[in-house]
Design a protein around this motif. Structure first.
Motif: not given
Length: 502
Positions: A333-337, A368-369, A375-376
């Protein structure tokens, strides 16, 4: 041989207990020009002083504040400031009856830790268009880098043994030695957020995830019960654990090449376990100021050997997502790649395992960030992923979760032909499944090469080097984000998953 050993002991001793001689000092990773974490979190400031001394910490700048006095205990003082909005510059003044220590030109913004192995260590001076990138440094005085030195330890350390690059206002000659992915991510993030960004580089080439993991994290995956290599937790001890007192906003990570041949089958456990453990440790170390679920971004492995038929790289890419194929997911959760297998560099002078295009990597991390960490809304940060896979006697219909941009290919998709119930693996018979046709969000594949056998599994881009530069067959509608690799097996009962053949 005695002299070098003594010298090493003096370096460690003076780094960890500099206050023992009565001086008042900040911990190693605090310095002029640094960035402290902005509100709503509270920045933690700590250091060393004479035992029992009363310490006062004050902040002067756009907003002034003075923290309640604290007492030096076991040679260490620690203060949590009240929340400070983004901006600066500030001066941080620490004083006791007889001593004073000062930090100047301090900004408040978001702090990101940048970790991993050689592709994170890859310097800004080595990227494509390096001279142009370095020339831009002066335009980003509010993006402040810091770099920990490469050191190991058998035990968890309270502070860094050595600093490679103290906090600095970006300029080309120093930035040339700093991580390209870390710097570019920070620069792009500043362009988006318009407030200071602090970048903490702590990485080391050729290192497996195990050396960046605590004994707790290794235990979660039974890696502490296997043979214990000399490098387990060494860099966690010396290069991550010392940073835990610092309030941070998030982390980005580029690592995995070393695990394509070392505990590869455990990476679907060891990597998520390391993330969970870092989150817990940073949260506790900062007194609850670093979020317990702080955002964690990572780069999915790029490429290495164009002729390689081994499954090491594709398997590791899959395991980087805890075998989901995408993030965030239920396990991560709350990861991005940032997908990077479509960014190969066959002529890289640093070896093909080190592609020079770090700009696209950083831009994909930024997307991703923006979506996950900040949360954009309406920020597309993931390439197309199968929503449904339907198999018939002559074709497979792959329906994606978004509109796709497709080019024809006869080899990027592969099917496993088998009548048995056992799942297909590396040693199974895999044959190409040509793209026959496509629609706005689906792709039709031929199953003709399976002959009389059933299609037991489907996989996409399951090679070390699946395609040439930005030339994979499936991207998002803007032709910017590549579809990540996946493997889907024939459903044999139980709960239906999206990445199953129906």
């Amino acid at each position: 041989m005695v002299a070098p050993l003594c010298a090493a002991v003096v370096v460690v001793f003076s780094a960890f207990f500099p206050g023992i001689d009565g001086r008042l000092l900040f911990a190693s990773y605090y310095g002029d020009h640094m960035v402290l974490q902005k509100s709503p979190q509270r920045a933690v400031v700590w250091g060393y002083g004479p035992e029992g001394a009363k310490i006062t910490v004050s902040l002067s700048g756009p907003v002034n504040q003075e923290a309640s006095p604290v007492t030096v205990t076991k040679g260490i003082w620690k203060v949590t400031l009240d929340p400070v909005d983004a901006g600066g510059p500030y001066t941080v003044n620490v004083s006791s009856t007889n001593y004073t220590a000062i930090l100047k030109d301090v900004l408040f913004g978001d702090i990101w830790v940048c970790g991993g192995q050689s592709n994170m260590f890859f310097q800004t001076s080595q990227v494509f268009n390096a001279s142009e990138e370095l020339a831009l440094a002066a335009k980003y005085p509010h993006v402040r880098p810091f770099m920990a030195a490469l050191k190991e330890s058998e035990t968890e350390l309270p502070d860094l043994i050595e600093v490679k690059l103290p906090w600095f206002v970006a300029r080309a000659d120093v930035l040339s030695e700093f991580s390209a992915v870390c710097w570019l991510f920070g620069r792009y993030l500043y362009d988006t957020m318009k407030y200071p960004i602090g970048l903490v580089e702590s990485c080391w080439g050729g290192t497996p995830v195990e050396t960046w993991s605590s004994s707790r994290a290794l235990h979660m995956c039974d890696l502490d019960k296997l043979e214990v290599p000399h490098n387990n937790s060494l860099l966690w001890n010396a290069m991550i654990h010392p940073l835990l007192n610092m309030t941070i906003y998030g982390a980005i990570w580029y690592q995995g090449e070393a695990n394509t041949e070392y505990h590869q089958d455990k990476y679907n456990c060891s990597f998520p376990a390391m993330i969970d453990d870092w989150r817990m440790a940073f949260h506790q170390g900062s007194g609850g100021q670093t979020a317990a679920d702080f955002p964690f971004g990572f780069v999915q492995l790029s490429t290495n050997n164009k002729k390689n038929i081994d499954d090491g790289f594709p398997e590791l890419r899959w395991h980087q997502t805890a075998d989901f194929g995408f993030v965030p997911n239920a396990r991560m959760k709350k990861t991005f790649m940032a997908v990077a297998f479509d960014l190969p560099d066959e002529k890289s002078p640093y070896g093909t395992i080190h592609p020079r295009d770090k700009q696209d990597v950083a831009l994909r991390l930024l997307l991703g960030a923006r979506a996950v960490a900040y949360n954009q809304k309406d920020v597309l940060f993931q390439g197309p992923f199968p929503l449904q896979i339907e198999s018939s006697q002559m074709q497979i219909n792959v329906t994606y979760d978004q509109i796709v941009n497709v080019d024809s290919s006869t080899i990027i998709f592969e099917i496993c032909c088998s009548e048995t119930a056992a799942p297909c693996g590396s040693n199974s018979l895999w044959v190409p499944a040509s793209i026959m046709n496509w629609g706005p969000s689906n792709v039709l594949l031929s199953t003709s090469l399976c002959n009389s056998s059933s299609v037991a599994a489907l996989r996409y881009a399951w090679k070390d080097w699946p395609c040439n530069f930005k030339a994979c067959p499936i991207y998002d509608a803007s032709n910017t984000l590549p579809a990540p690799p996946f493997v889907a097996h024939r459903r044999t009962g139980g709960r239906n998953h999206e990445n199953e053949l129906k």
